[in-house]
Design a protein around this motif. Structure first.
Motif, PDB file in Angstrom:
ATOM      1  N   PRO A   1       0.818  -1.218   0.000  1.00 20.61           N
ATOM      2  CA  PRO A   1       0.000   0.000   0.000  1.00 20.61           C
ATOM      3  C   PRO A   1       0.847   1.262   0.000  1.00 20.61           C
ATOM      4  O   PRO A   1       1.969   1.273   0.529  1.00 20.61           O
ATOM      5  CB  PRO A   1      -0.784  -0.095   1.315  1.00 20.61           C
ATOM      6  CG  PRO A   1      -0.634  -1.481   1.801  1.00 20.61           C
ATOM      7  CD  PRO A   1       0.636  -2.006   1.213  1.00 20.61           C
ATOM      8  N   ALA A   2       0.308   2.318  -0.562  1.00 22.34           N
ATOM      9  CA  ALA A   2       0.986   3.616  -0.551  1.00 22.34           C
ATOM     10  C   ALA A   2       1.345   3.992   0.885  1.00 22.34           C
ATOM     11  O   ALA A   2       0.570   3.753   1.814  1.00 22.34           O
ATOM     12  CB  ALA A   2       0.075   4.688  -1.156  1.00 22.34           C
ATOM     13  N   GLY A   3       2.540   4.534   1.056  1.00 19.49           N
ATOM     14  CA  GLY A   3       2.982   4.978   2.371  1.00 19.49           C
ATOM     15  C   GLY A   3       3.604   3.912   3.245  1.00 19.49           C
ATOM     16  O   GLY A   3       3.955   4.178   4.391  1.00 19.49           O
ATOM     17  N   TRP A   4       3.767   2.705   2.713  1.00 25.75           N
ATOM     18  CA  TRP A   4       4.282   1.614   3.547  1.00 25.75           C
ATOM     19  C   TRP A   4       5.650   1.919   4.128  1.00 25.75           C
ATOM     20  O   TRP A   4       5.947   1.516   5.254  1.00 25.75           O
ATOM     21  CB  TRP A   4       4.301   0.299   2.753  1.00 25.75           C
ATOM     22  CG  TRP A   4       5.285   0.260   1.615  1.00 25.75           C
ATOM     23  CD1 TRP A   4       5.067   0.670   0.337  1.00 25.75           C
ATOM     24  CD2 TRP A   4       6.637  -0.205   1.661  1.00 25.75           C
ATOM     25  NE1 TRP A   4       6.197   0.485  -0.423  1.00 25.75           N
ATOM     26  CE2 TRP A   4       7.176  -0.055   0.368  1.00 25.75           C
ATOM     27  CE3 TRP A   4       7.445  -0.743   2.663  1.00 25.75           C
ATOM     28  CZ2 TRP A   4       8.481  -0.411   0.052  1.00 25.75           C
ATOM     29  CZ3 TRP A   4       8.744  -1.107   2.353  1.00 25.75           C
ATOM     30  CH2 TRP A   4       9.250  -0.935   1.054  1.00 25.75           C
ATOM     31  N   GLN A   5       6.482   2.655   3.386  1.00 24.31           N
ATOM     32  CA  GLN A   5       7.834   2.957   3.876  1.00 24.31           C
ATOM     33  C   GLN A   5       7.791   3.778   5.159  1.00 24.31           C
ATOM     34  O   GLN A   5       8.669   3.646   6.010  1.00 24.31           O
ATOM     35  CB  GLN A   5       8.653   3.719   2.817  1.00 24.31           C
ATOM     36  CG  GLN A   5       8.852   2.972   1.533  1.00 24.31           C
ATOM     37  CD  GLN A   5       7.837   3.363   0.461  1.00 24.31           C
ATOM     38  OE1 GLN A   5       6.689   3.733   0.750  1.00 24.31           O
ATOM     39  NE2 GLN A   5       8.240   3.279  -0.788  1.00 24.31           N
ATOM     40  N   ASP A   6       6.772   4.616   5.293  1.00 30.07           N
ATOM     41  CA  ASP A   6       6.642   5.459   6.487  1.00 30.07           C
ATOM     42  C   ASP A   6       6.148   4.685   7.705  1.00 30.07           C
ATOM     43  O   ASP A   6       6.202   5.204   8.818  1.00 30.07           O
ATOM     44  CB  ASP A   6       5.674   6.615   6.214  1.00 30.07           C
ATOM     45  CG  ASP A   6       6.148   7.511   5.088  1.00 30.07           C
ATOM     46  OD1 ASP A   6       7.378   7.678   4.931  1.00 30.07           O
ATOM     47  OD2 ASP A   6       5.288   8.032   4.347  1.00 30.07           O
TER      48      ASP A   6
ATOM     49  N   CYS B   1      11.049  -3.781   9.195  1.00 29.41           N
ATOM     50  CA  CYS B   1      10.048  -4.817   8.924  1.00 29.41           C
ATOM     51  C   CYS B   1       8.706  -4.182   8.573  1.00 29.41           C
ATOM     52  O   CYS B   1       8.365  -3.111   9.085  1.00 29.41           O
ATOM     53  CB  CYS B   1       9.885  -5.698  10.160  1.00 29.41           C
ATOM     54  SG  CYS B   1      11.405  -6.543  10.661  1.00 29.41           S
ATOM     55  N   LEU B   2       7.958  -4.861   7.729  1.00 27.65           N
ATOM     56  CA  LEU B   2       6.644  -4.353   7.343  1.00 27.65           C
ATOM     57  C   LEU B   2       5.729  -4.236   8.558  1.00 27.65           C
ATOM     58  O   LEU B   2       5.717  -5.115   9.426  1.00 27.65           O
ATOM     59  CB  LEU B   2       5.981  -5.282   6.324  1.00 27.65           C
ATOM     60  CG  LEU B   2       6.611  -5.370   4.947  1.00 27.65           C
ATOM     61  CD1 LEU B   2       5.835  -6.363   4.095  1.00 27.65           C
ATOM     62  CD2 LEU B   2       6.663  -4.006   4.273  1.00 27.65           C
ATOM     63  N   GLU B   3       4.967  -3.163   8.589  1.00 26.32           N
ATOM     64  CA  GLU B   3       3.909  -3.014   9.582  1.00 26.32           C
ATOM     65  C   GLU B   3       2.887  -4.112   9.275  1.00 26.32           C
ATOM     66  O   GLU B   3       2.640  -4.436   8.107  1.00 26.32           O
ATOM     67  CB  GLU B   3       3.315  -1.603   9.451  1.00 26.32           C
ATOM     68  CG  GLU B   3       2.319  -1.239  10.525  1.00 26.32           C
ATOM     69  CD  GLU B   3       0.927  -1.742  10.252  1.00 26.32           C
ATOM     70  OE1 GLU B   3       0.184  -1.929  11.211  1.00 26.32           O
ATOM     71  OE2 GLU B   3       0.590  -1.958   9.068  1.00 26.32           O
ATOM     72  N   PRO B   4       2.315  -4.758  10.295  1.00 24.58           N
ATOM     73  CA  PRO B   4       1.451  -5.928  10.060  1.00 24.58           C
ATOM     74  C   PRO B   4       0.307  -5.726   9.066  1.00 24.58           C
ATOM     75  O   PRO B   4       0.020  -6.635   8.280  1.00 24.58           O
ATOM     76  CB  PRO B   4       0.936  -6.268  11.460  1.00 24.58           C
ATOM     77  CG  PRO B   4       2.055  -5.837  12.360  1.00 24.58           C
ATOM     78  CD  PRO B   4       2.569  -4.563  11.725  1.00 24.58           C
TER      79      PRO B   4
END
Length: 173
Positions: A90-95, A112-115
């Motif tokens: 999804p858009a904004g995942w890096q933040d 790590c990816l947010e859940p």
């Protein structure tokens, strides 16, 4: 894979690539946000990762600590060097990345990816194992359906795919 094993992989990937920050995007990225998740989420013995600032060095990870490497044979788990394009996120995942940094990572950073972002990527991937993974996350309260549905709407896929993925998420809940 357990958290201490992921920490070891972050440390090893950082050493192999001579990079300070490693991004973990596969299923085992759950270990960044959840130290001791349900066993059903710990089935994979690999962590998909790449160096944050030089993703092109992911091949070094594969060669040194990847599948069938001496590292894999010795420890029973391994890292798979991938690129940022490996997962549809999804858009904004890096933040929203979750920072995993401690003595066991040799103070190197594993992002790590947010859940919820991980769950959205799993829905897009749509493999047989991905639905049960997301369902377990929902069932154990590691993610919330409304937030997951918001993340599905932020995916870089067409409206029909978003609607299909949202229906799938609701069915899993």
């Amino acid at each position: 894979m357990r958290r201490h094993e992921l920490e070891h992989l972050i440390r090893a990937a950082a050493a192999v690539t001579n990079e300070y920050e490693i991004v973990v995007i596969g299923s085992q990225s759950i270990l960044g946000a959840v130290a001791d998740p349900p066993a059903a989420l710990l089935q994979s013995m690999e962590a998909d990762c790449y160096p944050l600032k030089q993703p092109e060095l992911a091949d070094l990870i594969d060669g040194a600590i990847g599948e069938l490497s001496p590292f894999h044979e010795r420890f029973g788990y391994y890292a798979q060097g991938v690129g940022p394009e490996t997962a549809v996120l999804p858009a904004g995942w890096q933040d929203r990345l979750v920072k995993l940094q401690n003595e066991n990572t040799d103070l190197k950073i594993g992002w790590c990816l947010e859940p919820h972002d991980l769950a959205a990527a799993k829905l897009v991937a749509g493999r047989e194992k991905d639905g049960p993974f997301v369902q377990t996350m929902l069932r154990h309260g590691l993610i919330q359906l409304n937030t997951l549905l918001d993340r599905v709407q932020a995916l870089p896929v067409d409206a029909n795919a978003k609607a299909r993925l949202a229906r799938h998420a609701q069915a899993l809940a």
